[in-house]
Design an enzyme around this catalytic site. Structure first.
Site, PDB file in Angstrom:
ATOM      1  CE1 TYR A 273      -3.814  -2.720   0.120  1.00 25.28           C
ATOM      2  CE2 TYR A 273      -2.889  -3.222   1.992  1.00 25.28           C
ATOM      3  CZ  TYR A 273      -3.292  -3.493   0.950  1.00 25.28           C
ATOM      4  OH  TYR A 273      -4.356  -4.457   1.344  1.00 25.28           O
TER       5      TYR A 273
ATOM      6  CG  ASP B 121       0.472 -12.881   5.301  1.00 30.16           C
ATOM      7  OD1 ASP B 121       0.630 -14.300   5.746  1.00 30.16           O
ATOM      8  OD2 ASP B 121      -0.974 -12.827   4.533  1.00 30.16           O
TER       9      ASP B 121
ATOM     10  CG  HIS C 204       3.123  -6.438  -2.964  1.00 31.12           C
ATOM     11  ND1 HIS C 204       4.831  -6.037  -3.141  1.00 31.12           N
ATOM     12  CD2 HIS C 204       2.986  -6.541  -2.493  1.00 31.12           C
ATOM     13  CE1 HIS C 204       4.833  -6.408  -1.998  1.00 31.12           C
ATOM     14  NE2 HIS C 204       3.931  -6.124  -0.808  1.00 31.12           N
TER      15      HIS C 204
ATOM     16  CE1 TYR D 251      -8.325  -4.788   3.706  1.00 34.73           C
ATOM     17  CE2 TYR D 251      -8.094  -4.040   5.816  1.00 34.73           C
ATOM     18  CZ  TYR D 251      -7.994  -4.830   4.531  1.00 34.73           C
ATOM     19  OH  TYR D 251      -6.014  -5.566   4.775  1.00 34.73           O
ATOM     20  NE  ARG D 252      -3.894  -1.956   4.639  1.00 34.35           N
ATOM     21  CZ  ARG D 252      -3.086  -3.162   5.496  1.00 34.35           C
ATOM     22  NH1 ARG D 252      -3.365  -4.696   5.867  1.00 34.35           N
ATOM     23  NH2 ARG D 252      -1.948  -2.945   6.799  1.00 34.35           N
TER      24      ARG D 252
END
Lengths: 521, 148
Positions: free
Chosen positions: A91, A150, A387, A468-469
């Site tokens: 993110y 993770d 990613h 949600y994010r």
């Protein structure tokens, strides 16, 4: 190229602020120019080198230093982007939404202030990682588990504040948060809940205190800098039994989700269980080139080979049982019976697995709160290293699960990527997290990814699904999808922002919230 | 295959040397070319499966603050032996088993280690100076450069 100055801030003002920061924290803890590289987004999506670039970073060692930094930032109008450890890599990492923002790196504030075995909680600073908290508990021999996402190197505080999730019964991290200390944008410190009462000893035991419950407004927001946070920890259970249930067909996700809902809502499924797609799980132990040399996503025939080779299904449900053996036996019977009639279903415990490095053996650790980084083997799948997570939420229904899967997977494959997704089963919802792994060194691929991501957001919103994010690049876009009643909720956020941060110095653009000095009409 | 990859790796080292002498602006594209070299075609055969390390605690504890200690705390999660460690898996797949485990390599030099820690490589993100200080990075780089 050097990062640009923040809009509206002169070189002189920035320089003066950085000098003052150096006097507060010491010159060794202010980073500029070539020292700023580790604060950039290492998986940048943008091809515009002027976007999302930090100008500098400053690293305080105490709450008092955070207060002083915030006051100086107000004096010079210099915006700050707080990060706990800056490991939120799917993110944006430590990078800010707005170029020129100075990263407020909280990593040095890494004290574990208390771990209470009797009540099951910890009080930590934002620089504490899951690895550090886990090691502390192991060294002291405490009968407590932590819950990990993770990335085990991530911040316990930062992950909870960004609404991160894990895999034990305590997997909803923000739900397990209890009591905060926060430096407000004007430099004042508050303690929330029972922490507001002098001499009180229930700060980490009772969340709500008295009066409005405000902890939530410091999550995914830019209303304060959290300097301490309580987190509840799970007592080590009497027994633990992880399991894997595999399903052969893509369409099974509809039936599987329908069967999961009553089990989760009733608490028969106790933990943050996940239903995971074939490629995501295969990528934990294999690379794409071991199965497929062609361009684009793997074809169905190759998927069949992978399933047979790795004892995986098209969908893989990882869960665990916790408690005394008779309780686990009873829960397992109910879970197994719920799925037994699905053609091709297979049930596994760890001892049933053929490979030494394996999805279930890996998940067996994360579902009991052992921090790791093994999951990030998926970054090796295609060799490109980049990613990003696309994370819409839906009800736990078969209809929604298959609809979201079809929408997202068809678009992802149309753009040449493999679908790597998981459905994380929350208390009442599914977090459908799709990880798109891309070649971060290829500008064309980054452009393609950006286009794909925007389409995914818009198509999800058109069907009533919200994320949600999100990544720093899409914060405004996603905020605009939460628009009910003429954007009433974001207008309220702006009212709070203006009251607490009139100069707009804290994290401009976080979650699409801007100070009034930079708000676009 | 091995020869091509070795050449690619040398090219990475050379470009690194150039990068260290130049400004950070010049370094970025060179670092990318090093990254490309490391992503050269993967070996087709499945990788050897090594059983996961039982626990970190099973190994003798390195002296606190030493290069080995910093490696254990900051790097081992991705670079310990076994393909359940992403860095080890990636290096094994792209460079071959002889290059997979950092602590067993003899070809690493300290400047290269320092550069990669601060800039990242492929999927590996860079480490901030608050996570690994410059003084700690010196110890870490010397430890990996001296490893045999």
């Amino acid at each position: 190229m050097a990062a640009p100055l923040p809009e509206g801030v002169s070189a002189e003002a920035m320089s003066s602020a950085l000098d003052r920061f150096a006097r507060i924290v010491g010159a060794d803890w202010v980073f500029t120019e070539d020292k700023i590289t580790p604060y950039e987004d290492p998986y940048t999506i943008s091809n515009d080198e002027t976007e999302h670039r930090p100008y500098a970073a400053v690293a305080p060692a105490s709450t008092e230093e955070v207060q002083e930094i915030v006051r100086v930032a107000n004096e010079f109008g210099v915006p700050l982007w707080p990060v706990s450890r800056g490991k939120n890599f799917a993110y944006g990492g430590a990078a800010p939404v707005m170029s020129g923002t100075v990263v407020l790196d909280m990593n040095r504030m890494n004290r574990i202030l208390e771990v209470n075995e009797e009540f099951g909680y910890a009080l930590v600073e934002p620089g504490v990682s899951y690895f550090e908290l886990y090691d502390y508990i192991q060294e002291k021999g405490l009968k407590l588990w932590i819950d990990v996402p993770d990335p085990g190197w991530g911040s316990v505080v930062g992950n909870a504040l960004d609404h991160g999730i894990g895999y034990t019964p305590y997997g909803d991290h923000f739900a397990m948060q209890c009591g905060m200390e926060v430096v407000l944008p004007n430099g004042e410190v508050v303690r929330t809940g029972m922490g507001a009462m002098p001499g009180n000893n229930t700060w980490q035991l009772f969340k709500y205190g008295y009066g409005p419950y405000v902890d939530g407004i410091f999550s995914q927001s830019n209303f304060g800098v959290v300097t301490k946070m309580g987190i509840w920890l799970m007592p080590e259970p009497a027994g633990y039994r992880p399991y894997l249930i595999t399903f052969e067909n893509e369409d099974d996700i509809e039936t599987v989700t329908e069967r999961l809902r009553p089990l989760k809502v009733a608490g028969v499924i106790q933990n943050g269980a996940t239903v995971r797609s074939l490629v995501l799980d295969a990528a934990i132990t294999r690379t794409k080139s071991q199965y497929y040399d062609g361009d684009g996503p793997i074809p169905p025939s190759v998927a069949k080979t992978m399933m047979a080779d790795l004892d995986l299904g098209m969908w893989n449900f990882c869960g665990a049982l916790y408690g005394p053996p008779p309780v686990m036996d009873t829960l397992w019977t109910a879970i197994r019976d719920s799925f037994a009639d699905i053609p091709g279903v297979k049930f596994y415990f760890p001892e049933d697995r053929r490979h030494k490095v394996d999805l279930l053996l890996h998940r067996a650790e994360t579902m009991k709160g052992v921090p790791k980084l093994t999951e990030f083997n998926f970054l090796n799948w295609d060799g490109g290293g980049g990613h990003v997570g696309f994370s819409p939420v839906s009800p736990i229904t078969g209809k929604d699960a298959i609809k979201q899967y079809n929408m997202v997977s068809s678009r992802v494959r149309e753009y040449g990527f493999d679908y790597m997704g998981l459905l994380a089963i929350g208390w009442r919802d599914l977090h459908h997290v799709t990880v798109i792994v891309y070649d971060k060194t290829d500008p064309d691929e980054r452009k393609k990814l950006d286009e794909l991501f925007n389409i995914l957001v818009d198509e999800a919103a058109a069907e009533g699904y919200g994320e949600y994010r999100t990544h720093i690049r899409y914060m405004d876009r996603i905020a605009k999808t939460y628009s009910w009643n003429d954007n009433a909720l974001w207008k309220m956020h702006e009212t709070i922002k203006d009251a607490l941060d009139p100069n707009g110095i804290l994290a401009p653009g976080k979650s699409g919230i801007w100070g009034k000095n930079r708000r676009k009409a | 295959m091995t020869r091509i990859l070795s050449f690619a790796f040398l090219a990475g080292l050379l470009s690194l040397a150039a990068a260290c002498g130049g400004s950070s602006d010049d370094a970025a594209p060179e670092a990318d070319s090093a990254a490309t070299a490391e992503t050269a075609p993967a070996a087709a055969e499945p990788q050897t499966e090594t059983a996961p390390q039982a626990t970190m605690a099973a190994a003798p504890k390195p002296e606190p603050g030493s290069g080995a200690d910093i490696f254990a705390k900051q790097c081992s999660w991705c670079h310990a032996p076994g393909v359940d460690h992403p860095g080890t898996m990636q290096l094994g797949a792209t460079r071959g088993e002889d290059f997979a485990v950092l602590e067993e390599r003899e070809d690493l030099n300290a400047d290269y280690v320092k550069y990669i820690v601060r800039h990242g490589l492929n999927a590996m993100p860079p480490f901030k100076p608050t996570a690994i200080t410059d003084a700690e990075l010196d110890k870490l780089a010397n430890y990996l450069a001296a490893a045999d």
